[in-house]
Structure formats: structure tokens, C-alpha cells
Design an enzyme around this catalytic site. Sequence first.
Site, PDB file in Angstrom:
ATOM      1  N   ASP A  23     -13.649  -8.906  12.331  1.00  0.00           N
ATOM      2  CA  ASP A  23     -12.695  -8.841  11.231  1.00  0.00           C
ATOM      3  C   ASP A  23     -12.819 -10.096  10.365  1.00  0.00           C
ATOM      4  O   ASP A  23     -13.006 -11.206  10.889  1.00  0.00           O
ATOM      5  CB  ASP A  23     -11.277  -8.735  11.812  1.00  0.00           C
ATOM      6  CG  ASP A  23     -10.211  -8.786  10.748  1.00  0.00           C
ATOM      7  OD1 ASP A  23     -10.480  -8.326   9.617  1.00  0.00           O
ATOM      8  OD2 ASP A  23      -9.106  -9.299  11.033  1.00  0.00           O
TER       9      ASP A  23
ATOM     10  N   SER B  56      -2.907  -7.382   8.124  1.00  0.00           N
ATOM     11  CA  SER B  56      -3.595  -7.736   6.918  1.00  0.00           C
ATOM     12  C   SER B  56      -2.603  -8.233   5.864  1.00  0.00           C
ATOM     13  O   SER B  56      -1.823  -9.135   6.153  1.00  0.00           O
ATOM     14  CB  SER B  56      -4.374  -6.518   6.453  1.00  0.00           C
ATOM     15  OG  SER B  56      -5.545  -6.922   5.844  1.00  0.00           O
ATOM     16  N   TYR B  57      -2.553  -7.605   4.668  1.00  0.00           N
ATOM     17  CA  TYR B  57      -1.578  -8.091   3.673  1.00  0.00           C
ATOM     18  C   TYR B  57      -0.162  -8.034   4.256  1.00  0.00           C
ATOM     19  O   TYR B  57       0.681  -8.873   3.947  1.00  0.00           O
ATOM     20  CB  TYR B  57      -1.641  -7.281   2.374  1.00  0.00           C
ATOM     21  CG  TYR B  57      -0.893  -7.994   1.262  1.00  0.00           C
ATOM     22  CD1 TYR B  57      -1.571  -8.817   0.370  1.00  0.00           C
ATOM     23  CD2 TYR B  57       0.492  -7.912   1.163  1.00  0.00           C
ATOM     24  CE1 TYR B  57      -0.885  -9.529  -0.612  1.00  0.00           C
ATOM     25  CE2 TYR B  57       1.187  -8.622   0.194  1.00  0.00           C
ATOM     26  CZ  TYR B  57       0.494  -9.426  -0.691  1.00  0.00           C
ATOM     27  OH  TYR B  57       1.187 -10.144  -1.652  1.00  0.00           O
TER      28      TYR B  57
ATOM     29  N   TRP C  31     -11.264  -6.009  -2.306  1.00  0.00           N
ATOM     30  CA  TRP C  31      -9.801  -5.849  -2.258  1.00  0.00           C
ATOM     31  C   TRP C  31      -9.216  -6.037  -3.660  1.00  0.00           C
ATOM     32  O   TRP C  31      -8.311  -5.299  -4.067  1.00  0.00           O
ATOM     33  CB  TRP C  31      -9.195  -6.861  -1.288  1.00  0.00           C
ATOM     34  CG  TRP C  31      -7.727  -6.678  -1.088  1.00  0.00           C
ATOM     35  CD1 TRP C  31      -7.112  -5.872  -0.171  1.00  0.00           C
ATOM     36  CD2 TRP C  31      -6.676  -7.305  -1.841  1.00  0.00           C
ATOM     37  NE1 TRP C  31      -5.747  -5.966  -0.309  1.00  0.00           N
ATOM     38  CE2 TRP C  31      -5.453  -6.840  -1.326  1.00  0.00           C
ATOM     39  CE3 TRP C  31      -6.654  -8.218  -2.896  1.00  0.00           C
ATOM     40  CZ2 TRP C  31      -4.217  -7.254  -1.818  1.00  0.00           C
ATOM     41  CZ3 TRP C  31      -5.418  -8.623  -3.396  1.00  0.00           C
ATOM     42  CH2 TRP C  31      -4.222  -8.138  -2.854  1.00  0.00           C
TER      43      TRP C  31
ATOM     44  N   HIS D 275     -12.536  -4.758  10.156  1.00  0.00           N
ATOM     45  CA  HIS D 275     -11.296  -4.601   9.382  1.00  0.00           C
ATOM     46  C   HIS D 275     -11.017  -3.198   8.832  1.00  0.00           C
ATOM     47  O   HIS D 275      -9.902  -2.692   8.970  1.00  0.00           O
ATOM     48  CB  HIS D 275     -11.268  -5.621   8.238  1.00  0.00           C
ATOM     49  CG  HIS D 275      -9.904  -5.792   7.662  1.00  0.00           C
ATOM     50  ND1 HIS D 275      -8.974  -6.663   8.198  1.00  0.00           N
ATOM     51  CD2 HIS D 275      -9.281  -5.180   6.630  1.00  0.00           C
ATOM     52  CE1 HIS D 275      -7.854  -6.586   7.510  1.00  0.00           C
ATOM     53  NE2 HIS D 275      -8.018  -5.701   6.548  1.00  0.00           N
TER      54      HIS D 275
ATOM     55  N   TYR E  36       0.814  -1.229   0.000  1.00  0.00           N
ATOM     56  CA  TYR E  36       0.000   0.000   0.000  1.00  0.00           C
ATOM     57  C   TYR E  36       0.841   1.270   0.000  1.00  0.00           C
ATOM     58  O   TYR E  36       0.298   2.362   0.129  1.00  0.00           O
ATOM     59  CB  TYR E  36      -0.943   0.004   1.208  1.00  0.00           C
ATOM     60  CG  TYR E  36      -1.778  -1.255   1.285  1.00  0.00           C
ATOM     61  CD1 TYR E  36      -2.533  -1.667   0.190  1.00  0.00           C
ATOM     62  CD2 TYR E  36      -1.771  -2.041   2.428  1.00  0.00           C
ATOM     63  CE1 TYR E  36      -3.271  -2.836   0.236  1.00  0.00           C
ATOM     64  CE2 TYR E  36      -2.518  -3.213   2.479  1.00  0.00           C
ATOM     65  CZ  TYR E  36      -3.252  -3.608   1.388  1.00  0.00           C
ATOM     66  OH  TYR E  36      -3.988  -4.772   1.427  1.00  0.00           O
TER      67      TYR E  36
HETATM   68  C1  BEZ Z   1      -5.789  -5.806   3.636  1.00  0.00           C
HETATM   69  O1  BEZ Z   1      -4.562  -5.726   3.476  1.00  0.00           O
HETATM   70  O2  BEZ Z   1      -6.402  -4.963   4.304  1.00  0.00           O
HETATM   71  C2  BEZ Z   1      -6.544  -6.953   3.034  1.00  0.00           C
HETATM   72  C3  BEZ Z   1      -5.867  -7.914   2.308  1.00  0.00           C
HETATM   73  C4  BEZ Z   1      -6.571  -8.954   1.779  1.00  0.00           C
HETATM   74  C5  BEZ Z   1      -7.931  -9.045   1.955  1.00  0.00           C
HETATM   75  C6  BEZ Z   1      -8.585  -8.116   2.704  1.00  0.00           C
HETATM   76  C7  BEZ Z   1      -7.913  -7.050   3.231  1.00  0.00           C
END
Ligand code: BEZ
Length: 590
Positions: free
Chosen positions: A256, A115-116, A164, A291, A41
Site C-alpha cells: 500500500d 485512506s482519505y 487520485w 491499495h 466518496y
Molecule cells: C484514498 O482515499 O483511497 C486515497 C486518498 C489519497 C491518496 C490515495 C488514495
Amino acid sequence: MSFTVEVDVPVPMRDGVALATNVWLPDGPGPFPALLVRTPYGKDNAGLYGNPKLPDVFALVEAGYAVVAQDVRGTSRSPGTFVPHTHEGPDTVDTLGWLAAQPWCDGAVGMWGGSYLGFSQWQAAVHDVPALRAIAPVMTSADPYAAPWRSPGGALSQDAVLTWGTLSALRNLRRGLDDGRGDPADAGALLAGLAEPPSLHEPLPIAGRAAVTRSLPWLGQVLDHPERDAFWREIAAIDHVERITVPALHIGGWYDVFIGETVRSYTTLRHRGGNAAARDGQRLIIGPWSHPDGTDLGTYPDRSFGLAGSIKTAGITEEHLRFFDRWVRGRPGLPDDTHRVRLFVMGADEWRDEPDWPLPDTRYTAFFLDGGGRAGTAGGDGVLTRDTPAEDATDTFHYDPHDPVPSLGGTVLAAAPGTYPGPADQAAIETRADVLCFTTPVLQRPVEVTGHLTLVLHIRSSTQDTDFTGKLVDVHPDGRAILLCEGIQRVRYRESLTEPALLAPGTDAELTLDLGVTANVFRPGHRIRLEVSSSNFPRYDRNTNTGATIAADDADAVVVAVNHVRHGPAHPSRLILPVIERPTSEEDRA
Ligand code: BEZ
């Protein structure tokens, strides 16, 4: 505080590609322990620095850590092509090797991020990299099939995949257009999907979203691999947990999309981690959060958990520092080994420290589905009871994929207009005939449910394949039916996620649904409710009921299923709740 920061340091990978990396060094002679974060990101994006779910970078530097932030391959300032998951294992291993060899690094590295940003941590942890001493995966998963892309029962997590996926496809498209590749018209299609979630989710077949798969071909592979085959096993760190020798600080939110896997990562490592540090060094923190950014204040339109529910009270930075000080710096003592788990218990609306998960005093208690066979809607006759039912009965409903039960709150990433992710009131869907409601009488005493929920359903269907869904709901005295947790089981995967087996229409089957985890005290005056249906869309994809490849079925192919839930002594459909009975706290709350 003073520090130096070097921007866009090229860190070479084994294939010659150099990934753009920022290095923040504390003032002083060093060498320093280092904390690495890898993101798709943008390492220069403010979101990495002001995110309340993540530690404060400046506090980490001030505490004497070198902080290293890298753009993963094919994103922001790093060259290459972004293919989710594919490069994170080797690229993280190479980055750790580079880091440990820097003169300013003392050879000990921790990783962090949510997350990722957590996928890289898990994929690195299965490699024996001596420099890696600890990881801090926040709202993430070590089993990408189970979350976020599909689900433990085999249904596609459509909202996560398309929301996503569309955002990532847009980022890929923009890079491509800068280099003279890609179709500019795709940008309009992708943006329209994000602006209008129904236009993103409703068209069939799911696999027909060419603008997304053109810019992120990996997404097509997710649709092409509905079973948990080698495509998924390759990236599932949880399948190699015996190789993991580092402790982990797991942080999650009850609402989440990753919560089930956050907890399963903790329990799997606790039992099967590769050494004593990995087994005993786990720490788990869960708050009433969902989330997306901004959903971590613990205050939602239908339910507020009070000031204590805000992530700001959880000490995220301090928790990271205590954890890294112990495992990266090697300072003994904190965090406390006798209370590895810290939970926000909803209903009580307070934080509680626990020795472990599952809570050692959990009593798994069967609550049976009962009633006369008219459980459709909250006004029906469905009952949830600890007593073994005396009579057999069957509830029957039509599941029409063209009119699925809409997801209201819960573990979605992007909610439909007018809704939000999290603890939403389910009243609007409890008027539907295809939503069976099984409810206890009004409670006279508090009932605490903290742990993992399982739903056993005795079912029959007119079709070869369909889905069954479940939700646990806290019915408040004012009638609000607040969602706690949810799950789904695709019938063809009832025995195995690798070898699907269709059902002979009209025959009985027993399904076990994973309804995820929660921690909630149902207070006196409240009722416990189980909702059962066959869809929860777009949280999960709609089963087209054909028995064919669901992602490829078009709108004309779908079939309406007549689905039955049987209950009673001959077919003991039951919800198994992790009940916690602690006389003193019960008396306090009664
Ligand atoms: C995230 O990085 O926020 C994310 C990654 C994969 C699925 C959902 C969210």
C-alpha cells in the site's frame, strides 16, 4: 436484525455550513456508543458498505453501536468546497461535539475508515475531544507529506497525486457544472488522463496540468510546496502526537502507498502518545495487500500468497468490534495486550502474532554492496554480502529523465497497462543498464526480514540534484524477481526536508534511503536482491536533474545525469536489513 436509519441529517459546523449525515440506530432504547465515518466518496455509495478493508456497517449496528456516516465538506450531499485536508480537523471536532450531545448517543464515540477516511481521524485525534475514545485508521497516514502526496525522501508520489487528484478533480468539476461553474471541456481532458495513464504522467512540466488544478486548485499547492514546510506541518498529526490520547487500530498492506506511515503512526504513538491508553492501546495488522479495491485477495499474477493472504481471513470486522468494545464501550480484556501486532509474513505465507513493532528480537544486519563495478542488469557482477568487501569499486550509469525506469507493481495506485500494484516480477526492468542489481548467492537456509529497511549509498553525480532509488526483491528459484518494498531519496533533501542543499557536481555524498517495511522469509533456494537506480516512474516523479523546481521544469530543460554508486571498504554502501532469527521456526522451514 432491525434498525432505523435517518438520511441526510444536517449537522451544523461552526461556520454555519451543515454537513449531510446518515444515522443508523440499533433497535432498543439506547443511548448507544457511536462509530463515526467521514468520507469524500459518498456516504450513500455502496463502496462504504461492501468494502472488505472496512468493517461491515450492519455488524457494527447489530453489535449495538449507532453508526454515523457523513459526507465531508464539498462532497456528495454536503455543501461547500472540497479542499483536501483543510476542513477535516474543525469539521470532525464539530461533528463529534454534535454527536455526543444527541439523546441517542451515550457520549462515547469511535472513528473508522480507510485512506482519505483516515485523514479526518488523525486530524480529530490531535484535538482534545472528550467524546472521541478510539480511532481505527486503515491504509492511511498521519503525515500527508510522507504519504501519500510526497515521500520520506522528498520525491513527489506522482502516481498518487495525479491519479487520485484527477478523480477528485472530476468530482469537483461535476459539482461545479451542476451549479453553472467550470469548463465542460475539462471533463474530457480528465477522463482521457484516467483512461490512458501514460498520457496522464508523461507530459512535462508536471505543473502544466491545468484541467486538474482548475478543478482541484489544492493540487497546485502540493506541487508548489516540495519542501515539508508549514503547508504540510499544519496537517501533520504526527507532529503533535503528544496531544493524542486515544488508542488506534492501524491496518495496512505491504504493497500500500501508505504502508510506511501506517507503521510510523503505530511506533510514534507507542512511544510518544499523550497518555498510557494512547501508548499501550495501539494495535497493528498488516496483510499482503495493496491499495486499490480488489487487490486484497493476496493473489497477484506473479505471486500468490495463498488463501491465508486474503483479507477475508483477517477478520476485519471482528478486529474492529473487539477494539471498539474495549476502548469505546470500555469492556475490559480483549484485544490481547501481549500481542499488539499481527503480520502476514510473506515467504512463510502465514499470519503471526508479535508483541510489538519493531519485533523485539530484530537484528539490524548490514548487507554490503560489492562487485567489480558492472552491476547493471541482473546479469551483471553486483553482489550483496554480509562480509565486508575487500576492494573498492564504482558502478556508473546514465539516468535519462526522458527514459525513466518504469514502475512495475509496488506501491502504486494505478498501474501502467499490463501491470498491477503489488508484488510484480521485476525481470523486465532488470535488463536495463541503469538498474544496478546486487544479489546474494543462493540461500542454503531461510532468512527472515521483518521490519524497516535502510539503504546507505555512497554516491557521486554529474549534476547538482538527482535521485537514487532502491528496491528489495526476492529472487525465486524459477527466476521471478518479486518486489517486496521500495524507496527513493532526492539528493537535495539528503540532510533536510525543509532546507534543500544542492550537490557540487562530481563530489561525494552519503545518502540514507528509507526503503519502507516488509515481512518476508527468503526461503532456501532463493536469493536476496537489491536494485539501485535513479528513477521509479510514475510511482515517483522524475528528477529533471537541473536543481531547479522540478514540477516547473519542461521537457527541454531536463539533463541526463551520470550517476555513480561507490562501494567497498572506503565507501561502505550497505543495505541494513531487519533480520529475525528464531532457531525453531528456521529449522521448521529449512
Ligand atoms: C484514498 O482515499 O483511497 C486515497 C486518498 C489519497 C491518496 C490515495 C488514495
